[in-house]
Design a protein around this motif. Structure first.
Motif, PDB file in Angstrom:
ATOM      1  N   UNK A  19       0.840  -1.198   0.000  1.00 39.60           N
ATOM      2  CA  UNK A  19       0.000   0.000   0.000  1.00 39.60           C
ATOM      3  C   UNK A  19       0.875   1.248   0.000  1.00 39.60           C
ATOM      4  N   UNK A  20       1.917   1.207   0.824  1.00 38.66           N
ATOM      5  CA  UNK A  20       2.848   2.327   0.937  1.00 38.66           C
ATOM      6  C   UNK A  20       3.708   2.446  -0.322  1.00 38.66           C
ATOM      7  N   UNK A  21       4.214   1.327  -0.822  1.00 37.47           N
ATOM      8  CA  UNK A  21       5.149   1.352  -1.958  1.00 37.47           C
ATOM      9  C   UNK A  21       4.430   1.614  -3.288  1.00 37.47           C
ATOM     10  N   UNK A  22       3.305   0.917  -3.513  1.00 35.85           N
ATOM     11  CA  UNK A  22       2.652   0.974  -4.829  1.00 35.85           C
ATOM     12  C   UNK A  22       1.233   1.568  -4.805  1.00 35.85           C
ATOM     13  N   UNK A  34      -8.817   4.010 -16.418  1.00 32.52           N
ATOM     14  CA  UNK A  34     -10.089   3.513 -16.959  1.00 32.52           C
ATOM     15  C   UNK A  34     -10.771   2.515 -16.016  1.00 32.52           C
ATOM     16  N   UNK A  35     -10.323   2.472 -14.738  1.00 27.40           N
ATOM     17  CA  UNK A  35     -10.987   1.602 -13.762  1.00 27.40           C
ATOM     18  C   UNK A  35     -11.380   2.410 -12.518  1.00 27.40           C
ATOM     19  N   UNK A  36     -12.088   3.506 -12.783  1.00 27.47           N
ATOM     20  CA  UNK A  36     -12.514   4.363 -11.664  1.00 27.47           C
ATOM     21  C   UNK A  36     -13.623   3.702 -10.839  1.00 27.47           C
ATOM     22  N   UNK A  37     -14.130   2.539 -11.308  1.00 27.73           N
ATOM     23  CA  UNK A  37     -15.122   1.789 -10.527  1.00 27.73           C
ATOM     24  C   UNK A  37     -14.472   1.056  -9.359  1.00 27.73           C
ATOM     25  N   UNK A  38     -13.146   0.926  -9.380  1.00 28.59           N
ATOM     26  CA  UNK A  38     -12.426   0.307  -8.253  1.00 28.59           C
ATOM     27  C   UNK A  38     -12.119   1.404  -7.234  1.00 28.59           C
ATOM     28  N   UNK A  39     -12.481   1.164  -5.984  1.00 24.37           N
ATOM     29  CA  UNK A  39     -12.191   2.177  -4.950  1.00 24.37           C
ATOM     30  C   UNK A  39     -10.755   1.954  -4.476  1.00 24.37           C
ATOM     31  N   UNK A  40      -9.824   2.383  -5.317  1.00 28.88           N
ATOM     32  CA  UNK A  40      -8.398   2.122  -5.098  1.00 28.88           C
ATOM     33  C   UNK A  40      -7.826   3.146  -4.124  1.00 28.88           C
ATOM     34  N   UNK A  41      -6.874   2.695  -3.284  1.00 24.70           N
ATOM     35  CA  UNK A  41      -6.220   3.643  -2.365  1.00 24.70           C
ATOM     36  C   UNK A  41      -5.253   4.550  -3.117  1.00 24.70           C
ATOM     37  N   UNK A  42      -4.865   4.170  -4.343  1.00 19.89           N
ATOM     38  CA  UNK A  42      -3.984   5.019  -5.158  1.00 19.89           C
ATOM     39  C   UNK A  42      -4.821   6.188  -5.673  1.00 19.89           C
ATOM     40  N   UNK A  43      -4.793   7.296  -4.922  1.00 20.83           N
ATOM     41  CA  UNK A  43      -5.728   8.402  -5.204  1.00 20.83           C
ATOM     42  C   UNK A  43      -5.021   9.655  -5.698  1.00 20.83           C
ATOM     43  N   UNK A  44      -3.784   9.517  -6.187  1.00 21.33           N
ATOM     44  CA  UNK A  44      -3.044  10.720  -6.558  1.00 21.33           C
ATOM     45  C   UNK A  44      -3.801  11.598  -7.564  1.00 21.33           C
ATOM     46  N   UNK A  45      -4.390  11.048  -8.626  1.00 23.71           N
ATOM     47  CA  UNK A  45      -5.158  11.920  -9.532  1.00 23.71           C
ATOM     48  C   UNK A  45      -6.285  12.658  -8.795  1.00 23.71           C
ATOM     49  N   UNK A  46      -7.025  11.919  -7.935  1.00 27.88           N
ATOM     50  CA  UNK A  46      -8.134  12.543  -7.194  1.00 27.88           C
ATOM     51  C   UNK A  46      -7.611  13.619  -6.246  1.00 27.88           C
ATOM     52  N   UNK A  47      -6.451  13.360  -5.642  1.00 23.96           N
ATOM     53  CA  UNK A  47      -5.840  14.324  -4.726  1.00 23.96           C
ATOM     54  C   UNK A  47      -5.507  15.614  -5.495  1.00 23.96           C
ATOM     55  N   UNK A  48      -4.901  15.460  -6.663  1.00 25.89           N
ATOM     56  CA  UNK A  48      -4.495  16.651  -7.442  1.00 25.89           C
ATOM     57  C   UNK A  48      -5.723  17.406  -7.950  1.00 25.89           C
ATOM     58  N   UNK A  49      -6.754  16.668  -8.335  1.00 29.18           N
ATOM     59  CA  UNK A  49      -7.963  17.317  -8.858  1.00 29.18           C
ATOM     60  C   UNK A  49      -8.693  18.073  -7.743  1.00 29.18           C
ATOM     61  N   UNK A  50      -8.798  17.441  -6.565  1.00 31.15           N
ATOM     62  CA  UNK A  50      -9.434  18.116  -5.429  1.00 31.15           C
ATOM     63  C   UNK A  50      -8.616  19.347  -5.029  1.00 31.15           C
ATOM     64  N   UNK A  51      -7.283  19.215  -5.038  1.00 33.13           N
ATOM     65  CA  UNK A  51      -6.435  20.342  -4.651  1.00 33.13           C
ATOM     66  C   UNK A  51      -6.600  21.505  -5.623  1.00 33.13           C
ATOM     67  N   UNK A  52      -6.799  21.180  -6.912  1.00 32.02           N
ATOM     68  CA  UNK A  52      -7.032  22.250  -7.901  1.00 32.02           C
ATOM     69  C   UNK A  52      -8.294  23.027  -7.509  1.00 32.02           C
ATOM     70  N   UNK A  53      -9.305  22.302  -7.023  1.00 26.98           N
ATOM     71  CA  UNK A  53     -10.543  22.962  -6.589  1.00 26.98           C
ATOM     72  C   UNK A  53     -10.265  23.848  -5.368  1.00 26.98           C
ATOM     73  N   UNK A  54      -9.562  23.296  -4.403  1.00 26.87           N
ATOM     74  CA  UNK A  54      -9.272  24.044  -3.170  1.00 26.87           C
ATOM     75  C   UNK A  54      -8.435  25.283  -3.486  1.00 26.87           C
ATOM     76  N   UNK A  55      -7.456  25.129  -4.395  1.00 28.78           N
ATOM     77  CA  UNK A  55      -6.614  26.274  -4.775  1.00 28.78           C
ATOM     78  C   UNK A  55      -7.446  27.366  -5.442  1.00 28.78           C
TER      79      UNK A  55
END
Ligand code: PDD
Length: 284
Positions: free
Chosen positions: A23-26, A141-162
């Protein structure tokens, strides 16, 4: 705060994960967020079904049966102080020498659950609604998986906050709307609730399902179909849903008012219906 880690309940300060955890590495794992009202987990079986779907999507065996999960989660709910909580449940492929391919033979997964106090949106926010921006959905293309790898979501949310906003609404291929960075989005046009279909490009929200069920049960016109970018910009109302935010009105988009810039008639109908549903199912 008591958490659950790999079979034990312990104070969060004592919970430790080896640095080689995948989880930490990948970011090799999946998660769930489950609201708890009056110490009862909301739509637990649906959340556990979605967890199974996510685990299937990453080819990881579910470490627990539904009844084992129920016991773990209920025990954790009892060990924490608030009546209303939200559970964060996280499973990774475990600890192994760094290699992209799965460990062979498999290693035990890491199973972590924590509970936090649930704070639903304030009366003030419900009254004003929230501000959003639109951004390009640049995720996989697998946004139906609730993956812990959330870097895209993190950057997109941060763009909103900024941009001084609460959420980013994601537009795929410059054509259609998928969801929010951490929420589902509904469009309202001429009294009809429009929802994008649950496909590989969005997370099948549990709250999204509740809203559509409430619409069906109350004769609210609704359509599940592709929602085009132009429909988002031309919406009478925009609504956001998630387990922690429940249902909220989006009242400005890219700095412009949505409809008349105030929470509209659909929100005024759905929010109390959601609250009533919740009270009836959870608090009786
Ligand atoms: N996120 N889409 C995305 C990308 C999400 O991360 C979430 C929820 C949703 C809404 O799903 P649900 O109604 O089942 O909560 C949609 C949670 C709350 C989170 O990551 O904290």
């Amino acid at each position: 705060m008591t958490i659950y880690l790999n079979g034990s309940f312990l104070p969060i300060e004592e919970a430790k994960i080896p640095v080689l955890d995948r989880g930490f590495i990948f970011g090799d794992g999946v998660y769930e967020v489950i609201p708890v009202y009056s110490r009862r987990a909301f739509r637990l079986s649906e959340h556990l079904q979605r967890l199974q779907h996510s685990l299937n999507g990453i080819q990881l065996k579910n470490p627990h049966s539904e009844s084992e999960w129920t016991n773990i989660l209920n025990e954790l709910i009892q060990r924490n102080v608030c009546e209303d909580q939200y559970l964060y449940l996280h499973i990774t492929r475990g600890v192994a020498k760094r290699d992209h391919a799965f460990p062979n033979p498999p290693v035990p997964p890491t199973v972590f659950v924590m509970s936090n106090p649930l704070t639903t949106p304030s009366a003030e926010l419900l009254k004003s609604g929230i501000a959003c921006i639109t951004v390009t959905d640049n995720r996989w293309l697998r946004c139906d998986i609730k993956a812990i790898a959330l870097l895209p979501n993190v950057l997109l949310r941060q763009a909103a906050v900024a941009a001084g906003c609460a959420e980013a609404i994601l537009i795929r291929d410059d054509e259609f709307m998928t969801e929010g960075a951490a929420s589902n989005i509904f469009v309202v046009k001429n009294g009809t609730l429009l929802a994008p279909p649950k496909d590989n490009l969005m997370l099948p929200g549990i709250t999204y399902d509740v809203i559509l069920e409430i619409a069906a049960a109350n004769g609210i016109p609704h359509e599940v179909r592709k929602v085009m970018k132009e429909e988002v910009f031309g919406a009478d109302e925009l609504l956001l849903t998630s387990s922690t935010k429940e249902v909220m009105a989006i009242t400005t988009l890219d700095g412009k008012p949505v409809g008349n810039g105030k929470p509209g008639a659909m929100f005024a109908k759905l929010h109390p219906l959601y609250q009533t549903f919740k009270q009836e199912v959870m608090r009786k």
